[in-house]
Design an enzyme around this catalytic site. Structure first.
Site, PDB file in Angstrom:
ATOM      1  CG  PHE A  63      -2.214  -0.869   0.915  1.00  0.00           C
ATOM      2  CD1 PHE A  63      -2.435  -1.472  -0.316  1.00  0.00           C
ATOM      3  CD2 PHE A  63      -3.157  -1.065   1.921  1.00  0.00           C
ATOM      4  CE1 PHE A  63      -3.567  -2.264  -0.547  1.00  0.00           C
ATOM      5  CE2 PHE A  63      -4.295  -1.845   1.692  1.00  0.00           C
ATOM      6  CZ  PHE A  63      -4.505  -2.450   0.465  1.00  0.00           C
ATOM      7  NE  ARG A  64       4.001   0.216  -4.252  1.00  0.00           N
ATOM      8  CZ  ARG A  64       4.813  -0.808  -4.506  1.00  0.00           C
ATOM      9  NH1 ARG A  64       5.666  -1.241  -3.574  1.00  0.00           N
ATOM     10  NH2 ARG A  64       4.797  -1.421  -5.661  1.00  0.00           N
ATOM     11  CG  ASN A  94       7.877  -3.133   0.123  1.00  0.00           C
ATOM     12  OD1 ASN A  94       6.743  -3.162   0.592  1.00  0.00           O
ATOM     13  ND2 ASN A  94       8.119  -3.333  -1.161  1.00  0.00           N
ATOM     14  CG  ASN A 278      11.448  -9.779  -8.383  1.00  0.00           C
ATOM     15  OD1 ASN A 278      11.588 -10.958  -8.714  1.00  0.00           O
ATOM     16  ND2 ASN A 278      12.290  -9.126  -7.619  1.00  0.00           N
ATOM     17  CG  ASP A 305       3.539  -9.231  -5.259  1.00  0.00           C
ATOM     18  OD1 ASP A 305       3.698  -8.275  -4.459  1.00  0.00           O
ATOM     19  OD2 ASP A 305       4.458  -9.643  -5.995  1.00  0.00           O
TER      20      ASP A 305
HETATM   21 ZN   LIG Z   1       7.880 -10.195  -3.187  1.00  0.00          ZN
END
Ligand SMILES: [Zn+2]
Length: 428
Positions: A63-64, A94, A278, A305
């Site tokens: 969700f950044r 992340n 990725n 993802d």
């Molecule tokens: Zn991943």
């Protein structure tokens, strides 16, 4: 405020669709059964035979927010989740700041709760700033409410770091989700190493980058007794390894993304970064192994993802664009259309993989069945309509989908969290 949903179809315990009405009151399901009578003051919704299920669960979203809010925010990401029929999601760490301490994790959980229109649960980072060797205080983060741990986006390169993290996660009985990527085998690749990378003249990522690290981790998982979860499994060798590990009694679960189930590198026709993610889209043989693995239960669940990026980022070439695609809004309808309607699996199996197994594997409190007394987290899907996936329909800031233009059935009509509507389709 009470709401009576009439003329819905729900899955019974035998996995068959049956006609039913559902009464919601005070955020919970108060009655389930045919021909419930509306009492005074109840708002009535006619489902016209649409499919009603507990809201879906996605154990892998990005969700950044904070840090990258031009790509997505908790608000827009959770609105996208609601649009896709999801009522509980697990957000990856992340972010900036990375939730790698109990204080930062607690702040992130508060932000998820204030901003999220669905239940947004939070992963804690395995290591400080997602960098190897500095394993976080997993016990303290667990106490603050971390649902599980991951360094998703980066592989844990160092076996010692992974071993320590597994011991920490096992001690608090929380899953550890691994993004598998051995940096020494990546070779600056941007798509799968194979026919497509040669045809397009692009550097390839070998499947060994995933499967070799998975083999290492399964040995460590056996030694530590951790619940080890494989994020976005993508190769047939990985499916075989998970199958063997389960036979050995290793506590492993795995997720697969809709795009790895429905696309292979053969679908990449040109230099189009909407196909860059990725792990990359693998070969057709890998794709077939993933579908078979999901069907036989080797792969426990689907996870999207969901990885939104801005339009300008994804307009770049394969070489320079970031990895990742938006996905939470299209996953149910894509899989319903291409796995259920096409006869690969039953609707009950798909719901098992998008709802029941994620809840069981991650020990979540979300409802698995429509039952009296359960919290009213619900999604209503129209299984008969046909729509075309369209950039303009995304609630997510990320419009970067390789599925735009695909015809699908099963669009979401409405989504409820604790009895409150958080998504409702408006007439076009
Ligand atoms: Zn991943």
């Amino acid at each position: 405020m009470a709401e009576l949903i009439q003329n819905a179809q729900i899955l019974d315990t035998a996995g068959q669709l049956v006609d039913s009405d559902v009464l919601i009151e005070d955020g919970h399901i108060q009655a389930v059964g045919p021909h419930l009578q509306p009492v005074e003051g109840v708002s009535v919704t006619d489902a016209h035979g649409a499919f009603l299920t507990p809201g879906l669960v996605d154990v892998h979203v990005h969700f950044r927010d904070p840090g990258f809010t031009d790509k997505e925010t908790i608000r827009t990401g959770s609105q996208a989740a609601a649009h896709g029929g999801f009522t509980t999601v697990l957000a990856m760490p992340n972010l900036n700041p990375v939730p790698d301490t109990p204080e930062k994790l607690a702040a992130q959980i508060r932000l998820n709760q204030t901003e999220g229109v669905v239940n947004v649960l939070q992963y804690g980072a395995i290591s400080a700033n997602l960098i190897d060797k500095n394993v976080s205080d997993l016990a303290a983060m667990s106490a603050e409410g971390a649902v599980a741990f991951s360094n998703d986006g980066k592989g844990v390169q160092d076996a010692g770091t992974m071993y320590q993290a597994m011991l920490g996660a096992a001690a608090v009985d929380k899953p550890l989700a691994a993004h598998l990527e051995d940096n020494s085998l990546i070779n600056h690749g941007v798509i799968n190493e194979g026919v497509a990378s040669k045809r397009l003249g692009l550097a390839g990522i070998t499947g060994l980058a995933e499967s070799s690290q998975l083999a290492r981790d399964l040995v460590l998982a056996q030694a530590t007794g951790v619940h080890y979860h494989v994020a976005h499994i993508s190769t047939k060798e990985s499916v075989t390894l998970v199958r063997l590990a389960k036979e050995q009694g290793i506590k492993v679960t795995a997720e697969v993304s809709p795009h790895h189930l429905l696309l292979s590198d053969e679908d990449i026709v040109g230099d189009n970064a909407l196909f860059k993610m990725n792990p990359p889209l693998r070969s057709e043989a890998d794709r077939e192994a993933l579908v078979a693995g999901l069907l036989d239960g080797t792969i426990d669940m689907v996870a999207t993802d969901h990885a939104p990026h801005t339009a300008s980022e994804k307009a770049q070439s394969m070489q320079t664009a970031p990895f990742g695609i938006t996905g939470i809004e299209t996953s149910f309808q894509l899989l319903y259309t291409h796995l259920v309607k096409s006869g690969v699996m039953t609707l009950a199996t798909l719901i098992d993989r998008m709802l029941v197994r994620p809840i069981q594997a991650f020990g979540l409190a979300a409802p698995k069945q429509i039952q009296v007394g359960q919290v009213a987290d619900l999604a209503l899907f129209d299984l008969t309509d046909t729509t075309t996936i369209n950039f303009d329909d995304f609630a997510s800031k990320g419009k970067n989908s390789p599925f735009v233009g695909w015809q699908v059935n099963g669009s979401t009509l409405a989504t409820w969290v604790a009895g409150k509507r958080v998504y409702e389709r408006t007439a076009k």
